[in-house]
Design a protein around this motif. Structure first.
Motif, short mmCIF file in Angstrom:
data_model
loop_
_atom_site.label_atom_id
_atom_site.label_comp_id
_atom_site.label_asym_id
_atom_site.label_seq_id
_atom_site.Cartn_x
_atom_site.Cartn_y
_atom_site.Cartn_z
N TRP A 158 30.48 -68.71 122.81
CA TRP A 158 31.56 -68.75 121.83
C TRP A 158 32.13 -67.34 121.60
CZ3 TRP A 158 34.37 -72.46 119.64
CH2 TRP A 158 33.88 -73.78 119.64
N LEU A 159 31.23 -66.38 121.42
CA LEU A 159 31.67 -65.01 121.17
C LEU A 159 32.46 -64.46 122.34
CD1 LEU A 159 28.42 -63.57 119.50
CD2 LEU A 159 30.59 -64.12 118.35
N ALA A 163 35.71 -66.26 119.89
CA ALA A 163 35.48 -66.89 118.59
C ALA A 163 34.89 -65.88 117.61
CB ALA A 163 34.53 -68.08 118.74
N THR A 164 35.14 -66.10 116.33
CA THR A 164 34.55 -65.24 115.31
C THR A 164 33.05 -65.49 115.26
OG1 THR A 164 34.85 -66.85 113.54
CG2 THR A 164 36.68 -65.33 113.97
N SER A 165 32.32 -64.55 114.67
CA SER A 165 30.87 -64.72 114.57
C SER A 165 30.52 -65.93 113.71
CB SER A 165 30.24 -63.45 113.98
OG SER A 165 30.82 -63.14 112.72
N ARG A 167 32.44 -68.76 113.44
CA ARG A 167 32.74 -69.98 114.19
C ARG A 167 31.70 -70.23 115.29
NH1 ARG A 167 32.43 -73.87 115.81
NH2 ARG A 167 33.88 -75.42 116.63
N SER A 168 31.15 -69.18 115.84
CA SER A 168 30.20 -69.34 116.93
C SER A 168 28.92 -70.04 116.50
CB SER A 168 29.86 -67.97 117.53
OG SER A 168 29.16 -67.17 116.60
#
Length: 250
Positions: A158-159, A163-165, A167-168
């Motif tokens: 995700w990262l 993606a933001t931390s 959202r991940s």
């Protein structure tokens, strides 16, 4: 041994035998920390003896009940911090999460008139909510951390995609909240069928009618669910932003 007109000998014998059974089962299966249940029982007995004496003198004094609840809250926060393996920064997380859940539920119970705002009810429901919020905070924190560790490659993916931390780990955080609430949810769903909760039984022993005891118990269960939901969501929100792989608590 008779204290306050109560013969404590049978109680002591029963508790010792139960502690021995728990210890023997763990020894037979070679479980680490096999003496933990027995020591917990001993510690609980000593603490209950002390608190029983203290509460006898303060149960009708709101100020002292407030002090007692603050002490309980502080201890609950410390236990949750230790169980989740957090450092000093985790104190704020646990304190705000446990406190928000308990305060919101207590305030709602008294504001709606579900229970009368008496010192006895404040002590009873306050202690119950703080204790349950502590357990839910511990479960949510440990489950979230374990999920992130187990699925770290997914989080890194995700990262890597930008993606933001937060959202991940959002899906893992939501799952941790759900699983932290499972014990309380199951207890509530099976009340009267599988479980007769302590508050219900204690209210009956205290002289309330079964109907009144049931009314008190459903208020307590609803308050536990509300406090637990707030606590678990706040824990997941606090812990959600993760950029480095966390370390699991022992």
């Amino acid at each position: 041994m008779i204290v306050g007109g109560i013969d404590l000998v049978p109680t002591i014998i029963g508790v010792l035998v139960l502690a021995a059974i728990a210890t023997a089962a763990l020894i037979a299966f070679r479980v680490p920390g096999r003496w933990t249940p027995a020591l917990a029982i001993l510690r609980g007995a000593l603490q209950l003896a002390v608190i029983s004496v203290i509460l006898t003198g303060i149960v009708t004094h709101p100020l002292w009940i407030g002090v007692a609840l603050l002490i309980m809250f502080g201890i609950a926060t410390g236990v949750a911090v230790r169980r989740t393996g957090g450092g000093a920064h985790t104190v704020l997380i646990m304190a705000t999460s446990i406190g928000a859940g308990a305060i919101a539920s207590i305030g709602t119970v008294f504001a709606t008139g579900a229970l009368q705002p008496t010192p006895r009810y404040l002590l009873a429901i306050g202690a119950i909510l703080i204790g349950n919020s502590m357990s839910i905070a511990t479960l949510a924190g440990r489950r979230f951390t374990a999920s992130v560790v187990d699925r770290w490659e997914e989080v890194e993916g995700w990262l890597a995609l930008g993606a933001t931390s937060r959202r991940s780990t959002l899906d893992l955080a939501r799952r941790a909240v759900r699983e932290a609430l499972i014990p309380s949810t199951d207890q509530t769903k099976t009340t009267g069928l599988v479980v007769l909760p302590g508050a219900f039984v204690g209210a009956i022993f205290g002289g309330l009618s079964p109907l009144e005891a049931g009314r008190f118990q459903i208020v307590v269960l609803a308050a536990i669910m509300a406090a637990g939901a707030i606590t678990a969501v706040m824990i997941a929100t606090w812990l959600g932003p993760v950029r480095t792989k966390p370390v699991l608590a022992a």
